[in-house]
Scaffold this motif. Structure first.
Motif, mmCIF file in Angstrom:
data_model
loop_
_atom_site.group_PDB
_atom_site.id
_atom_site.type_symbol
_atom_site.label_atom_id
_atom_site.label_comp_id
_atom_site.label_asym_id
_atom_site.label_seq_id
_atom_site.Cartn_x
_atom_site.Cartn_y
_atom_site.Cartn_z
ATOM 1 N N ILE A 141 -8.219 -16.826 -2.589
ATOM 2 C CA ILE A 141 -9.584 -17.229 -2.245
ATOM 3 C C ILE A 141 -10.402 -17.455 -3.513
ATOM 4 N N VAL A 145 -12.343 -20.852 -4.590
ATOM 5 C CA VAL A 145 -13.783 -20.861 -4.853
ATOM 6 C C VAL A 145 -14.066 -21.395 -6.254
ATOM 7 N N HIS A 148 -13.448 -25.245 -6.278
ATOM 8 C CA HIS A 148 -14.246 -26.060 -5.353
ATOM 9 C C HIS A 148 -15.559 -26.433 -6.021
#
Length: 184
Positions: A141, A145, A148
């Motif tokens: 994750i 993140v 992105h």
């Protein structure tokens, strides 16, 4: 051959062969789980990643050879030191200076390795196994993140508008003139 191959793609292919060779040796020793880990993790992920990276990069072989020539003396000194350490370890082993404590295995010898590892992972080490999975999930994750980013000028997808679209609204019948092209 992995090290001495001139073509980087061939070098990665030799590395994959070395991983399969190590997996075969693990099967011969009786460690089927380690063999499958070698094949799945190293061949399936690492070596394929190396292969894609090597194929996508434009590697200047002349520059690589110049770097090897520049650090040849340091590499040779490290190789001699490593060989000396290996010889010292073999000498200590032959002299009887290394004692290995023999312990009785807590698992029955008739149980296959994979079943024994599964029994331990899902009973005694369940929380550690789940914790490792949680750490990997957080790392995944975090990587998503960090990579992105918001882009300007990109239209977001509107699923309700896509589902409400009719075939009549999607196409338009026209009669273009010869040589006139189509108006968009």
């Amino acid at each position: 051959m992995t090290i001495s191959s001139r073509n980087p793609v061939h070098s990665v292919m030799w590395l994959i062969l070395a991983f399969f060779n190590a997996a075969g040796l693990m099967v011969l020793v009786g460690a089927e789980f380690i063999a499958m880990l070698l094949v799945i993790v190293y061949v399936g992920a690492v070596a394929v990643l190396f292969l894609f990276v090597v194929m996508m990069l434009d590697i200047d072989l002349a520059e690589v050879r110049a770097g090897v020539a520049r650090y040849f003396a340091i590499g040779l000194a490290l190789a001699v030191a490593l060989a000396a350490e290996i010889l010292i370890a073999i000498g200590a082993w032959e002299a009887g200076g290394v004692k290995i404590a023999r312990r009785v295995a807590p698992i029955d010898g008739n149980v296959p390795n994979i079943q024994a590892i599964g029994d331990l992972l899902y009973t005694r080490y369940l929380f550690v196994f789940e914790g490792a999975g949680l750490v990997l999930l957080v790392a995944m994750i975090g990587a998503i993140v960090l990579t992105h980013r918001e882009r300007s000028g990109v239209r977001p997808q509107n699923i309700s508008r896509q589902n409400a679209r009719r075939p009549q609204d999607a196409t338009r019948n026209t009669q273009p003139t010869i040589g006139g092209g189509v108006e968009l």
